[in-house]
Design a protein around this motif. Sequence first.
Motif, PDB file in Angstrom:
ATOM      1  N   LEU A 169       0.828  -1.210   0.000  1.00  0.00           N
ATOM      2  CA  LEU A 169       0.000   0.000   0.000  1.00  0.00           C
ATOM      3  C   LEU A 169       0.864   1.263   0.000  1.00  0.00           C
ATOM      4  O   LEU A 169       0.523   2.258  -0.654  1.00  0.00           O
ATOM      5  N   LYS A 170       1.972   1.214   0.723  1.00  0.00           N
ATOM      6  CA  LYS A 170       2.872   2.364   0.736  1.00  0.00           C
ATOM      7  C   LYS A 170       3.481   2.626  -0.636  1.00  0.00           C
ATOM      8  O   LYS A 170       3.841   3.759  -0.963  1.00  0.00           O
ATOM      9  N   LYS A 171       3.580   1.577  -1.453  1.00  0.00           N
ATOM     10  CA  LYS A 171       4.110   1.714  -2.807  1.00  0.00           C
ATOM     11  C   LYS A 171       3.008   2.017  -3.827  1.00  0.00           C
ATOM     12  O   LYS A 171       3.201   1.869  -5.030  1.00  0.00           O
ATOM     13  N   ASP A 172       1.838   2.410  -3.324  1.00  0.00           N
ATOM     14  CA  ASP A 172       0.722   2.834  -4.186  1.00  0.00           C
ATOM     15  C   ASP A 172       0.235   1.719  -5.114  1.00  0.00           C
ATOM     16  O   ASP A 172      -0.081   1.944  -6.294  1.00  0.00           O
ATOM     17  N   ILE A 173       0.153   0.513  -4.563  1.00  0.00           N
ATOM     18  CA  ILE A 173      -0.264  -0.641  -5.368  1.00  0.00           C
ATOM     19  C   ILE A 173      -1.702  -0.513  -5.858  1.00  0.00           C
ATOM     20  O   ILE A 173      -2.051  -0.981  -6.948  1.00  0.00           O
ATOM     21  N   VAL A 174      -2.573   0.148  -5.079  1.00  0.00           N
ATOM     22  CA  VAL A 174      -3.980   0.273  -5.474  1.00  0.00           C
ATOM     23  C   VAL A 174      -4.106   1.096  -6.755  1.00  0.00           C
ATOM     24  O   VAL A 174      -4.795   0.700  -7.698  1.00  0.00           O
ATOM     25  N   LYS A 175      -3.434   2.235  -6.800  1.00  0.00           N
ATOM     26  CA  LYS A 175      -3.480   3.084  -7.999  1.00  0.00           C
ATOM     27  C   LYS A 175      -2.923   2.340  -9.208  1.00  0.00           C
ATOM     28  O   LYS A 175      -3.456   2.429 -10.316  1.00  0.00           O
ATOM     29  N   LEU A 176      -1.830   1.598  -9.009  1.00  0.00           N
ATOM     30  CA  LEU A 176      -1.225   0.828 -10.096  1.00  0.00           C
ATOM     31  C   LEU A 176      -2.206  -0.215 -10.648  1.00  0.00           C
ATOM     32  O   LEU A 176      -2.387  -0.336 -11.865  1.00  0.00           O
ATOM     33  N   CYS A 177      -2.864  -0.956  -9.750  1.00  0.00           N
ATOM     34  CA  CYS A 177      -3.813  -1.997 -10.189  1.00  0.00           C
ATOM     35  C   CYS A 177      -5.029  -1.389 -10.886  1.00  0.00           C
ATOM     36  O   CYS A 177      -5.551  -1.968 -11.846  1.00  0.00           O
ATOM     37  N   LEU A 178      -5.479  -0.228 -10.412  1.00  0.00           N
ATOM     38  CA  LEU A 178      -6.617   0.435 -11.059  1.00  0.00           C
ATOM     39  C   LEU A 178      -6.266   0.891 -12.466  1.00  0.00           C
ATOM     40  O   LEU A 178      -7.144   0.958 -13.346  1.00  0.00           O
ATOM     41  N   ASP A 179      -5.003   1.188 -12.711  1.00  0.00           N
ATOM     42  CA  ASP A 179      -4.561   1.510 -14.078  1.00  0.00           C
ATOM     43  C   ASP A 179      -4.485   0.243 -14.934  1.00  0.00           C
ATOM     44  O   ASP A 179      -4.826   0.257 -16.118  1.00  0.00           O
ATOM     45  N   LEU A 180      -4.048  -0.853 -14.318  1.00  0.00           N
ATOM     46  CA  LEU A 180      -3.845  -2.093 -15.064  1.00  0.00           C
ATOM     47  C   LEU A 180      -5.151  -2.769 -15.477  1.00  0.00           C
ATOM     48  O   LEU A 180      -5.169  -3.540 -16.440  1.00  0.00           O
ATOM     49  N   ILE A 181      -6.242  -2.528 -14.752  1.00  0.00           N
ATOM     50  CA  ILE A 181      -7.499  -3.193 -15.108  1.00  0.00           C
ATOM     51  C   ILE A 181      -8.039  -2.717 -16.454  1.00  0.00           C
ATOM     52  O   ILE A 181      -8.935  -3.347 -17.028  1.00  0.00           O
ATOM     53  N   LYS A 182      -7.485  -1.635 -16.991  1.00  0.00           N
ATOM     54  CA  LYS A 182      -7.899  -1.150 -18.306  1.00  0.00           C
ATOM     55  C   LYS A 182      -7.217  -1.913 -19.436  1.00  0.00           C
ATOM     56  O   LYS A 182      -7.542  -1.721 -20.604  1.00  0.00           O
ATOM     57  N   SER A 183      -6.269  -2.783 -19.092  1.00  0.00           N
ATOM     58  CA  SER A 183      -5.518  -3.536 -20.095  1.00  0.00           C
ATOM     59  C   SER A 183      -6.431  -4.493 -20.861  1.00  0.00           C
ATOM     60  O   SER A 183      -7.440  -4.989 -20.338  1.00  0.00           O
ATOM     61  N   ASN A 184      -6.052  -4.786 -22.099  1.00  0.00           N
ATOM     62  CA  ASN A 184      -6.788  -5.761 -22.911  1.00  0.00           C
ATOM     63  C   ASN A 184      -6.306  -7.180 -22.666  1.00  0.00           C
ATOM     64  O   ASN A 184      -6.924  -8.134 -23.153  1.00  0.00           O
ATOM     65  N   ASP A 185      -5.196  -7.322 -21.940  1.00  0.00           N
ATOM     66  CA  ASP A 185      -4.648  -8.656 -21.678  1.00  0.00           C
ATOM     67  C   ASP A 185      -5.396  -9.307 -20.523  1.00  0.00           C
ATOM     68  O   ASP A 185      -5.556  -8.711 -19.449  1.00  0.00           O
ATOM     69  N   LEU A 186      -5.853 -10.534 -20.714  1.00  0.00           N
ATOM     70  CA  LEU A 186      -6.676 -11.213 -19.711  1.00  0.00           C
ATOM     71  C   LEU A 186      -5.910 -11.490 -18.426  1.00  0.00           C
ATOM     72  O   LEU A 186      -6.423 -11.285 -17.325  1.00  0.00           O
ATOM     73  N   THR A 187      -4.671 -11.959 -18.547  1.00  0.00           N
ATOM     74  CA  THR A 187      -3.870 -12.256 -17.348  1.00  0.00           C
ATOM     75  C   THR A 187      -3.661 -11.006 -16.505  1.00  0.00           C
ATOM     76  O   THR A 187      -3.753 -11.048 -15.265  1.00  0.00           O
ATOM     77  N   ILE A 188      -3.367  -9.880 -17.158  1.00  0.00           N
ATOM     78  CA  ILE A 188      -3.162  -8.621 -16.439  1.00  0.00           C
ATOM     79  C   ILE A 188      -4.420  -8.251 -15.654  1.00  0.00           C
ATOM     80  O   ILE A 188      -4.366  -7.901 -14.465  1.00  0.00           O
ATOM     81  N   LYS A 189      -5.588  -8.333 -16.311  1.00  0.00           N
ATOM     82  CA  LYS A 189      -6.845  -7.980 -15.633  1.00  0.00           C
ATOM     83  C   LYS A 189      -7.141  -8.930 -14.490  1.00  0.00           C
ATOM     84  O   LYS A 189      -7.563  -8.510 -13.406  1.00  0.00           O
ATOM     85  N   GLN A 190      -6.933 -10.233 -14.719  1.00  0.00           N
ATOM     86  CA  GLN A 190      -7.216 -11.210 -13.671  1.00  0.00           C
ATOM     87  C   GLN A 190      -6.348 -10.976 -12.448  1.00  0.00           C
ATOM     88  O   GLN A 190      -6.828 -10.973 -11.303  1.00  0.00           O
ATOM     89  N   LYS A 191      -5.067 -10.773 -12.666  1.00  0.00           N
ATOM     90  CA  LYS A 191      -4.144 -10.631 -11.544  1.00  0.00           C
ATOM     91  C   LYS A 191      -4.272  -9.263 -10.875  1.00  0.00           C
ATOM     92  O   LYS A 191      -4.113  -9.145  -9.652  1.00  0.00           O
ATOM     93  N   ALA A 192      -4.556  -8.219 -11.648  1.00  0.00           N
ATOM     94  CA  ALA A 192      -4.750  -6.896 -11.045  1.00  0.00           C
ATOM     95  C   ALA A 192      -5.973  -6.897 -10.142  1.00  0.00           C
ATOM     96  O   ALA A 192      -5.942  -6.362  -9.019  1.00  0.00           O
ATOM     97  N   THR A 193      -7.068  -7.514 -10.613  1.00  0.00           N
ATOM     98  CA  THR A 193      -8.279  -7.576  -9.776  1.00  0.00           C
ATOM     99  C   THR A 193      -8.084  -8.520  -8.592  1.00  0.00           C
ATOM    100  O   THR A 193      -8.648  -8.296  -7.523  1.00  0.00           O
ATOM    101  N   GLU A 194      -7.254  -9.559  -8.765  1.00  0.00           N
ATOM    102  CA  GLU A 194      -6.953 -10.446  -7.637  1.00  0.00           C
ATOM    103  C   GLU A 194      -6.209  -9.678  -6.546  1.00  0.00           C
ATOM    104  O   GLU A 194      -6.507  -9.821  -5.356  1.00  0.00           O
ATOM    105  N   CYS A 195      -5.244  -8.866  -6.955  1.00  0.00           N
ATOM    106  CA  CYS A 195      -4.501  -8.060  -5.974  1.00  0.00           C
ATOM    107  C   CYS A 195      -5.448  -7.160  -5.193  1.00  0.00           C
ATOM    108  O   CYS A 195      -5.355  -7.056  -3.958  1.00  0.00           O
ATOM    109  N   LEU A 196      -6.381  -6.518  -5.894  1.00  0.00           N
ATOM    110  CA  LEU A 196      -7.336  -5.628  -5.234  1.00  0.00           C
ATOM    111  C   LEU A 196      -8.256  -6.418  -4.306  1.00  0.00           C
ATOM    112  O   LEU A 196      -8.620  -5.945  -3.220  1.00  0.00           O
ATOM    113  N   ALA A 197      -8.643  -7.633  -4.743  1.00  0.00           N
ATOM    114  CA  ALA A 197      -9.525  -8.463  -3.908  1.00  0.00           C
ATOM    115  C   ALA A 197      -8.816  -8.873  -2.619  1.00  0.00           C
ATOM    116  O   ALA A 197      -9.418  -8.882  -1.542  1.00  0.00           O
TER     117      ALA A 197
END
Length: 374
Positions: free
Chosen positions: A91-119
């Motif tokens: 959280l100190k490394k701003d992981i939430v903002k990073l994952c919220l940017d990554l969920i816009k990706s068209n790559d399925l693995t990126i979206k799955q893992k970014a949303t997993e991190c947020l979950a």
Amino acid sequence: MASATPETPLSKKWTAQELNRSDLTPLEASKLLVYTLPANVDPTKMQLAYGRRAIPKLVTEIPEGDLIKQQKSLVFLAELLHNPLNITQALKKDIVKLCLDLIKSNDLTIKQKATECLAVISCHAVGRTVLVHHDALFFLSPLFQDSCDLVRSNVHKVFEKVTCQEAGVLNLLQFSLVPQLVKRLPEERMDIQIMILNTLYQCIRMGGAQYMPEVPIKCDAMGAFTRILKKEVVAETRVAAAKCIMMLSFYKVCKTIACQGETIGILIHMLSDMKSPVRAAAAGALMSITIDCEAKKLFVRENAVQTLMELLDDLNESVVLNVIKVITNVAEDYRGRFELHSCVKKLEGFSIHAKNPQIRDVAKRAIAVITWRP
């Protein structure tokens, strides 16, 4: 019904309709969700920086690397976040903002893992606070329509966890996301339906006078919950829907809506269900609705008083407790009071011998109402 047998392998692609008609439980359905990992990525063989440098190194690599590098870093980062000791550092490394940017990706693995991190982050109080601060629910809401079941499951897990606290509920209501959740409810697979219902329950419970009950009324939430109860869905889904009806029916206008539709009749039918959590939830919803005078009359006209009296012998304490509360409400109608006289002795037994003090108290109240004379 379809079921998980050798003829219907777990690896097959299930539609929401097939899954909801199957014999699978919500837990079994959730286990069918599988992450799409690149062929050259093995989460069990991570080569990471030493100790506390691992997460900062991964977070730095994700935005700068190519697609394969991003995929690998996200897969490893998601694994590390399952250790609670790593949450604060991420959280100190701003992981939430990073994952919220990554969920816009068209790559399925990126979206799955970014949303997993947020979950995973949403499972921690400190993480939920940061998610609310970044308006994560608003940025995640476009993924309600995502074609990947796993992405949607992760998204709704975030919603379910964040709305456990009032700040999360108010954040969701601020962006008017309740209508979208109600709309998605009948279209989703059973495990996601339960998460949506839990989210809506928390919104109704903690939404406050500024939003409740106008917001759920405008999107016909009562009708949506009732339609869920009408379907042949698993017990967990019906319990969650009945709890939403119970909470919504604390508002007088929603009691009236329940009387005008099929809600009371369906809940009465659920009192005879084989599973005790379903009976308890149905009785809880009826307890809330039958405070209304018209609801009492409607309940008696449905000839459901006898069913109530039979449920006093139920072995489940929650069923008995809620049923006695319904009896107290229904006894305020003169016809209901007359029919309920035959259960006074049984209620007297509860008022003296019940181990649960709540049951003793409500039994005394029910006796006072049934035996009241003008």
